[in-house]
Structures are given as structure tokens and as C-alpha cells.
Write a protein that holds these residues in place. Structure first.
Motif, PDB file in Angstrom:
ATOM      1  N   GLN A   5     -29.659 -33.039 -46.229  1.00 52.69           N
ATOM      2  CA  GLN A   5     -29.297 -31.441 -46.043  1.00 52.69           C
ATOM      3  C   GLN A   5     -30.660 -30.536 -44.869  1.00 52.69           C
ATOM      4  OE1 GLN A   5     -30.218 -33.293 -49.018  1.00 52.69           O
ATOM      5  NE2 GLN A   5     -28.506 -32.960 -50.119  1.00 52.69           N
ATOM      6  N   LYS A   6     -30.179 -30.902 -44.190  1.00 50.09           N
ATOM      7  CA  LYS A   6     -30.925 -29.527 -42.762  1.00 50.09           C
ATOM      8  C   LYS A   6     -32.069 -28.746 -43.350  1.00 50.09           C
ATOM      9  CE  LYS A   6     -29.965 -25.818 -39.307  1.00 50.09           C
ATOM     10  NZ  LYS A   6     -29.480 -25.246 -38.934  1.00 50.09           N
ATOM     11  N   ALA A   7     -32.149 -28.128 -44.195  1.00 48.38           N
ATOM     12  CA  ALA A   7     -33.244 -27.448 -45.044  1.00 48.38           C
ATOM     13  C   ALA A   7     -34.986 -28.543 -45.121  1.00 48.38           C
ATOM     14  CB  ALA A   7     -33.233 -27.132 -46.368  1.00 48.38           C
ATOM     15  N   ILE A   8     -34.536 -29.711 -45.591  1.00 47.31           N
ATOM     16  CA  ILE A   8     -35.440 -30.861 -45.341  1.00 47.31           C
ATOM     17  C   ILE A   8     -35.964 -31.840 -44.604  1.00 47.31           C
ATOM     18  CG2 ILE A   8     -36.204 -33.384 -46.015  1.00 47.31           C
ATOM     19  CD1 ILE A   8     -36.290 -30.894 -48.993  1.00 47.31           C
ATOM     20  N   LYS A   9     -34.996 -31.603 -43.745  1.00 46.19           N
ATOM     21  CA  LYS A   9     -35.198 -31.912 -41.963  1.00 46.19           C
ATOM     22  C   LYS A   9     -36.279 -31.333 -41.579  1.00 46.19           C
ATOM     23  CE  LYS A   9     -31.405 -35.181 -40.709  1.00 46.19           C
ATOM     24  NZ  LYS A   9     -30.334 -35.114 -39.947  1.00 46.19           N
ATOM     25  N   GLU A  10     -35.824 -29.773 -41.039  1.00 46.63           N
ATOM     26  CA  GLU A  10     -36.439 -28.935 -41.211  1.00 46.63           C
ATOM     27  C   GLU A  10     -37.926 -28.854 -41.116  1.00 46.63           C
ATOM     28  OE1 GLU A  10     -34.284 -25.111 -41.033  1.00 46.63           O
ATOM     29  OE2 GLU A  10     -32.766 -26.419 -40.028  1.00 46.63           O
ATOM     30  N   LYS A  48     -41.031 -29.015 -39.417  1.00 44.39           N
ATOM     31  CA  LYS A  48     -42.152 -27.958 -39.595  1.00 44.39           C
ATOM     32  C   LYS A  48     -43.626 -28.364 -40.095  1.00 44.39           C
ATOM     33  CE  LYS A  48     -41.575 -24.515 -42.228  1.00 44.39           C
ATOM     34  NZ  LYS A  48     -41.113 -23.517 -42.552  1.00 44.39           N
ATOM     35  N   ASN A  49     -43.457 -29.415 -40.351  1.00 48.57           N
ATOM     36  CA  ASN A  49     -45.096 -29.893 -41.897  1.00 48.57           C
ATOM     37  C   ASN A  49     -45.276 -30.732 -40.883  1.00 48.57           C
ATOM     38  OD1 ASN A  49     -45.074 -26.798 -43.910  1.00 48.57           O
ATOM     39  ND2 ASN A  49     -43.227 -27.592 -43.880  1.00 48.57           N
ATOM     40  N   LEU A  50     -45.023 -31.796 -40.696  1.00 49.49           N
ATOM     41  CA  LEU A  50     -45.149 -33.510 -40.321  1.00 49.49           C
ATOM     42  C   LEU A  50     -47.020 -33.387 -40.082  1.00 49.49           C
ATOM     43  CD1 LEU A  50     -44.677 -35.644 -40.048  1.00 49.49           C
ATOM     44  CD2 LEU A  50     -43.849 -35.373 -37.104  1.00 49.49           C
ATOM     45  N   ASP A  51     -47.607 -32.605 -39.503  1.00 51.47           N
ATOM     46  CA  ASP A  51     -48.821 -33.051 -39.746  1.00 51.47           C
ATOM     47  C   ASP A  51     -49.643 -32.745 -41.237  1.00 51.47           C
ATOM     48  OD1 ASP A  51     -48.680 -33.422 -36.793  1.00 51.47           O
ATOM     49  OD2 ASP A  51     -49.724 -31.419 -36.203  1.00 51.47           O
ATOM     50  N   SER A  52     -49.480 -31.500 -41.480  1.00 50.01           N
ATOM     51  CA  SER A  52     -49.683 -30.652 -42.640  1.00 50.01           C
ATOM     52  C   SER A  52     -49.817 -32.792 -44.000  1.00 50.01           C
ATOM     53  CB  SER A  52     -49.231 -29.774 -42.971  1.00 50.01           C
ATOM     54  OG  SER A  52     -50.133 -28.493 -42.316  1.00 50.01           O
ATOM     55  N   VAL A 111     -47.838 -38.662 -49.390  1.00 49.72           N
ATOM     56  CA  VAL A 111     -46.293 -38.644 -49.172  1.00 49.72           C
ATOM     57  C   VAL A 111     -45.501 -40.109 -49.957  1.00 49.72           C
ATOM     58  CG1 VAL A 111     -46.791 -37.021 -47.876  1.00 49.72           C
ATOM     59  CG2 VAL A 111     -46.383 -38.973 -46.768  1.00 49.72           C
ATOM     60  N   GLY A 112     -44.306 -39.363 -50.079  1.00 49.23           N
ATOM     61  CA  GLY A 112     -43.461 -40.424 -50.741  1.00 49.23           C
ATOM     62  C   GLY A 112     -42.200 -39.475 -49.997  1.00 49.23           C
ATOM     63  N   VAL A 113     -40.949 -40.236 -49.895  1.00 49.90           N
ATOM     64  CA  VAL A 113     -39.394 -39.498 -50.030  1.00 49.90           C
ATOM     65  C   VAL A 113     -38.903 -41.021 -50.337  1.00 49.90           C
ATOM     66  CG1 VAL A 113     -39.000 -41.584 -48.122  1.00 49.90           C
ATOM     67  CG2 VAL A 113     -37.846 -39.329 -48.101  1.00 49.90           C
ATOM     68  N   PHE A 114     -37.525 -40.170 -51.564  1.00 51.25           N
ATOM     69  CA  PHE A 114     -36.197 -40.530 -52.055  1.00 51.25           C
ATOM     70  C   PHE A 114     -35.260 -40.157 -51.297  1.00 51.25           C
ATOM     71  CE2 PHE A 114     -37.152 -37.438 -54.793  1.00 51.25           C
ATOM     72  CZ  PHE A 114     -35.996 -36.842 -55.512  1.00 51.25           C
ATOM     73  N   LEU A 115     -34.262 -40.757 -51.703  1.00 53.82           N
ATOM     74  CA  LEU A 115     -33.015 -40.693 -50.620  1.00 53.82           C
ATOM     75  C   LEU A 115     -31.977 -40.734 -52.277  1.00 53.82           C
ATOM     76  CD1 LEU A 115     -32.435 -42.081 -47.898  1.00 53.82           C
ATOM     77  CD2 LEU A 115     -32.781 -39.808 -48.613  1.00 53.82           C
ATOM     78  N   PHE A 144     -44.038 -39.404 -40.415  1.00 54.98           N
ATOM     79  CA  PHE A 144     -43.541 -39.114 -41.452  1.00 54.98           C
ATOM     80  C   PHE A 144     -43.301 -40.285 -42.312  1.00 54.98           C
ATOM     81  CE2 PHE A 144     -40.715 -38.293 -45.269  1.00 54.98           C
ATOM     82  CZ  PHE A 144     -41.165 -37.345 -45.975  1.00 54.98           C
ATOM     83  N   LEU A 145     -42.486 -41.193 -41.418  1.00 55.53           N
ATOM     84  CA  LEU A 145     -41.829 -42.586 -42.278  1.00 55.53           C
ATOM     85  C   LEU A 145     -43.283 -43.393 -42.820  1.00 55.53           C
ATOM     86  CD1 LEU A 145     -38.029 -42.939 -41.363  1.00 55.53           C
ATOM     87  CD2 LEU A 145     -38.713 -42.587 -43.907  1.00 55.53           C
ATOM     88  N   ASP A 146     -43.665 -43.740 -41.712  1.00 55.00           N
ATOM     89  CA  ASP A 146     -44.667 -44.469 -41.492  1.00 55.00           C
ATOM     90  C   ASP A 146     -45.762 -44.231 -42.237  1.00 55.00           C
ATOM     91  OD1 ASP A 146     -43.414 -45.779 -40.061  1.00 55.00           O
ATOM     92  OD2 ASP A 146     -44.761 -45.066 -38.294  1.00 55.00           O
TER      93      ASP A 146
END
Length: 157
Positions: A60-65, A69-73, A79-83, A104-106
Motif C-alpha cells: 500500500q502506498k500509505a505504508i511506503k510514504e 517520511k519517517n525513515l530517520d526516526s 523495527v520490524g516488517v512483515f508482509l 529501513f530493511l537493514d
């Protein structure tokens, strides 16, 4: 330890997985639908988990944005991510790379492939028609609760 799970979901699978994950994590856990809260404040949380579903290789575009937008924070948090996606795990890494910045992934402590499911009641006519046509003769997607548990376990350490 406090955790926020920020997700986007079209047919409800990422929402379902977010709730399942929240029940397996220790401490205070808040689940936020980015579709209902496009600018969630995560500053008070130790852990930030991002969840999304994949359609035609895209989240979803909202998650990408939000991540952009918040990458540094986000990188200053655990952090973690799931699909959530149909098919097998073979495309998981590719989908992560094409949808999220490498930085982000790193920074991610955990990356989870939770599987998928068809929730036809929440899909529109056009989407239902496409899903039926594309899934004909293929295995029905399923959620992998053991993957959700393993992901949660990585945040307990």
C-alpha cells in the motif's frame, strides 16, 4: 517495553495478522490502521512494526510514504516488517526490496512472511473476479501462525 504495529490492509489479512501478532508480544502493544490514522505518532514506543499486504508485487502506498517520511526516526527504534501475501516465500525478499528503502530493511530486527488468505467478502467485484481467475488451479493461500510466533519471539529478546 512498548510496541506499536502500524499496518495497511485491503482485504483484512494484514489487519488480522497485526492483531494476532499483538497478542504474542510482551508489554504494551498498540495496533494502528494507517488508513484510519495516516500520521501515527510512534515516538513513545520502543518497537515499531510495519505490516502490509502485497498485491501485484506492491504494498500500500500509505505504508511506503510513511516509511519514507519517517525513515530517520524509525531507524532509531527497534523495527520490524512483515508482509501478507499469497504464494510461497520465494518472492518475499524481492517484494521487500522493491517496496522498502534498503536503510529501513537493514535496520529491521525481524522480517516476517506471514502468508495470506482470500477474504472475498471484503473485495470488490473487480478484485474478486481477478483473484478467482488468477488462483484457479493454484494452492489456496494460508497464514503461517508459526511465522507470526517466530517474528514475535525475535522481539522478546
Amino acid at each position: 517495553m512498548s510496541t506499536v504495529i502500524i499496518f495497511a490492509s485491503k482485504s483484512g489479512t494484514a489487519e488480522k495478522c497485526s492483531k494476532m501478532l499483538s497478542e504474542k508480544l510482551p508489554g504494551e502493544v498498540k495496533v494502528i490502521d494507517i488508513g484510519k490514522n495516516p500520521n501515527p505518532d510512534f515516538s513513545d514506543y520502543d518497537n515499531v512494526i510495519i505490516g502490509a499486504s502485497v498485491r501485484a508485487g506492491q504494498i500500500q502506498k500509505a505504508i511506503k510514504e510513511f516509511v519514507g517520511k519517517n525513515l530517520d526516526s524509525l531507524k532509531s527504534k527497534s523495527v520490524g516488517v512483515f508482509l501478507c501475501m499469497g504464494g510461497d516465500r520465494s518472492q518475499f525478499d524481492e517484494y521487500l526490496k522493491q517496496n522498502f528503502p534498503g536503510e529501513f530493511l537493514d535496520a529491521c530486527k525481524a522480517k516476517g512472511f506471514f502468508g495470506g488468505e482470500f477474504n472475498m467478502e471484503r473485495l470488490g467485484f473487480f478484485s474478486r473476479t481477478i483473484v478467482k481467475a488468477l488462483s484457479k488451479g493454484k494452492p489456496i493461500p494460508k497464514l503461517f501462525e508459526e511465522n507470526i510466533q517466530a517474528f514475535a519471539d525475535s522481539f522478546k529478546k
